[in-house]
Design a protein around this motif. Structure first.
Motif, PDB file in Angstrom:
ATOM      1  N   CYS A  23       0.796  -1.597   0.108  1.00 38.74           N
ATOM      2  CA  CYS A  23      -0.015   0.576  -0.259  1.00 38.74           C
ATOM      3  C   CYS A  23       0.894   1.180   0.022  1.00 38.74           C
ATOM      4  O   CYS A  23       0.688   2.200  -0.375  1.00 38.74           O
ATOM      5  N   ARG A  24       1.818   0.598   0.761  1.00 38.83           N
ATOM      6  CA  ARG A  24       2.994   2.485   0.852  1.00 38.83           C
ATOM      7  C   ARG A  24       3.493   2.801  -0.112  1.00 38.83           C
ATOM      8  O   ARG A  24       2.927   3.637  -0.634  1.00 38.83           O
ATOM      9  N   ARG A  25       4.055   1.583  -1.268  1.00 39.52           N
ATOM     10  CA  ARG A  25       4.589   1.461  -2.603  1.00 39.52           C
ATOM     11  C   ARG A  25       3.780   2.320  -3.447  1.00 39.52           C
ATOM     12  O   ARG A  25       4.303   3.009  -3.991  1.00 39.52           O
ATOM     13  N   VAL A  26       2.603   1.909  -3.427  1.00 39.33           N
ATOM     14  CA  VAL A  26       1.716   2.379  -4.697  1.00 39.33           C
ATOM     15  C   VAL A  26       0.853   3.630  -4.032  1.00 39.33           C
ATOM     16  O   VAL A  26       0.819   4.681  -4.807  1.00 39.33           O
ATOM     17  N   ALA A  27       0.664   4.017  -2.969  1.00 33.75           N
ATOM     18  CA  ALA A  27       0.123   5.429  -2.451  1.00 33.75           C
ATOM     19  C   ALA A  27       1.507   6.205  -3.135  1.00 33.75           C
ATOM     20  O   ALA A  27       1.398   6.750  -3.577  1.00 33.75           O
ATOM     21  N   ARG A  28       2.567   5.951  -2.852  1.00 31.75           N
ATOM     22  CA  ARG A  28       4.418   6.437  -3.067  1.00 31.75           C
ATOM     23  C   ARG A  28       3.998   7.019  -5.047  1.00 31.75           C
ATOM     24  O   ARG A  28       4.368   8.482  -4.954  1.00 31.75           O
ATOM     25  N   GLU A  29       3.864   5.845  -5.561  1.00 26.84           N
ATOM     26  CA  GLU A  29       3.965   5.675  -6.796  1.00 26.84           C
ATOM     27  C   GLU A  29       2.780   6.670  -7.697  1.00 26.84           C
ATOM     28  O   GLU A  29       2.758   7.411  -8.649  1.00 26.84           O
ATOM     29  N   TYR A  30       1.827   7.077  -7.215  1.00 28.75           N
ATOM     30  CA  TYR A  30       0.598   7.742  -7.004  1.00 28.75           C
ATOM     31  C   TYR A  30       0.709   9.434  -6.810  1.00 28.75           C
ATOM     32  O   TYR A  30      -0.216  10.225  -6.743  1.00 28.75           O
ATOM     33  N   GLY A  31       1.670   9.502  -5.903  1.00 26.69           N
ATOM     34  CA  GLY A  31       2.214  10.869  -5.398  1.00 26.69           C
ATOM     35  C   GLY A  31       0.808  11.043  -3.937  1.00 26.69           C
ATOM     36  O   GLY A  31       0.715  12.803  -3.672  1.00 26.69           O
ATOM     37  N   VAL A  32       0.344  10.285  -4.041  1.00 30.56           N
ATOM     38  CA  VAL A  32      -0.815   9.912  -2.350  1.00 30.56           C
ATOM     39  C   VAL A  32       0.199  10.332  -1.431  1.00 30.56           C
ATOM     40  O   VAL A  32       0.853   9.265  -0.663  1.00 30.56           O
ATOM     41  N   SER A  33      -0.553  10.777  -0.380  1.00 29.55           N
ATOM     42  CA  SER A  33       0.045  11.697   0.808  1.00 29.55           C
ATOM     43  C   SER A  33      -1.363  10.267   2.017  1.00 29.55           C
ATOM     44  O   SER A  33      -1.767  10.070   1.972  1.00 29.55           O
ATOM     45  N   GLY A  34       0.017   9.903   3.674  1.00 31.80           N
ATOM     46  CA  GLY A  34      -1.287   9.607   4.244  1.00 31.80           C
ATOM     47  C   GLY A  34       0.011   8.624   5.592  1.00 31.80           C
ATOM     48  O   GLY A  34       0.631   8.485   5.141  1.00 31.80           O
ATOM     49  N   TRP A  35      -1.059   7.057   5.804  1.00 28.69           N
ATOM     50  CA  TRP A  35      -0.522   5.699   6.161  1.00 28.69           C
ATOM     51  C   TRP A  35      -1.818   4.901   6.073  1.00 28.69           C
ATOM     52  O   TRP A  35      -2.560   5.503   5.548  1.00 28.69           O
ATOM     53  N   VAL A  36      -0.512   3.853   6.547  1.00 22.30           N
ATOM     54  CA  VAL A  36      -1.622   3.042   6.456  1.00 22.30           C
ATOM     55  C   VAL A  36      -0.996   1.760   8.238  1.00 22.30           C
ATOM     56  O   VAL A  36       0.096   2.160   8.719  1.00 22.30           O
ATOM     57  N   ARG A  37      -2.405   1.499   8.802  1.00 27.28           N
ATOM     58  CA  ARG A  37      -1.532   0.715  10.014  1.00 27.28           C
ATOM     59  C   ARG A  37      -2.756  -0.938  10.180  1.00 27.28           C
ATOM     60  O   ARG A  37      -3.970  -0.902   9.358  1.00 27.28           O
ATOM     61  N   ASN A  38      -1.966  -1.848  10.884  1.00 32.55           N
ATOM     62  CA  ASN A  38      -2.554  -2.479  11.033  1.00 32.55           C
ATOM     63  C   ASN A  38      -3.890  -2.146  12.029  1.00 32.55           C
ATOM     64  O   ASN A  38      -3.570  -1.763  13.161  1.00 32.55           O
ATOM     65  N   LEU A  39      -5.046  -3.232  12.300  1.00 30.92           N
ATOM     66  CA  LEU A  39      -6.203  -3.042  13.267  1.00 30.92           C
ATOM     67  C   LEU A  39      -6.209  -4.119  14.129  1.00 30.92           C
ATOM     68  O   LEU A  39      -5.451  -5.061  13.662  1.00 30.92           O
ATOM     69  N   ALA A  40      -5.836  -4.353  16.077  1.00 29.01           N
ATOM     70  CA  ALA A  40      -5.593  -5.430  16.755  1.00 29.01           C
ATOM     71  C   ALA A  40      -7.252  -6.224  15.733  1.00 29.01           C
ATOM     72  O   ALA A  40      -7.179  -7.788  16.176  1.00 29.01           O
ATOM     73  N   ASN A  41      -7.785  -5.903  15.041  1.00 26.87           N
ATOM     74  CA  ASN A  41      -9.130  -6.966  14.703  1.00 26.87           C
ATOM     75  C   ASN A  41      -9.140  -7.464  13.985  1.00 26.87           C
ATOM     76  O   ASN A  41      -9.661  -8.212  13.601  1.00 26.87           O
TER      77      ASN A  41
END
Length: 96
Positions: free
Chosen positions: A21-39
Motif C-alpha cells: 500500500c505504501r509503495r502504491v500510494a507513493r507511486e501515485y503521489g498520495v500522502s497518508g498512512w496505513v496500519r494494522n488494526l487489532a481486529n
C-alpha cells in the motif's frame, strides 16, 4: 485535494498489505498512512489529488497478490495537508 479513510477487511495482515500500500500510494503521489488494526483489519488514510486518491482506493479492493479482501469501507474526511506516506504501528485493541 481530497482525503479518504478506508477500512479493509479480510485476509489483509501478514500478506505485505501495508508495505505494498505504501509503495502504491507513493507511486501515485498520495500522502497518508496505513496500519494494522487489532481486529485483523487494515486502516489507511489517503490524501492528495482526487484522481490519484481514487486510484489508490481502487487498489485497496484488490491488495497484494496474497491478500483476500472481503470488504472495503470508505469515508470522506477534510484534508489535513499531510505529506509523505508511512506505515504506522498496529493500533491497540480498545479497552472495555
Amino acid at each position: 485535494m481530497v482525503r479518504k479513510r478506508v477500512i479493509v477487511s479480510g485476509l489483509v495482515q501478514g500478506v505485505f498489505y501495508r508495505d505494498t500500500c505504501r509503495r502504491v500510494a507513493r507511486e501515485y503521489g498520495v500522502s497518508g498512512w496505513v496500519r494494522n488494526l487489532a481486529n485483523g483489519n487494515v486502516e489507511a488514510v489517503f490524501e492528495g489529488d482526487p484522481d490519484a486518491v481514487e486510484t489508490v482506493v481502487r487498489w485497496t479492493r484488490e491488495g497484494p497478490p496474497a491478500a483476500e479482501v472481503r470488504r472495503v469501507d470508505v469515508a470522506d474526511e477534510a484534508p489535513q495537508g499531510i505529506e509523505g506516506f508511512e506505515v504506522r504501528v498496529t493500533a491497540p485493541r480498545p479497552e472495555g
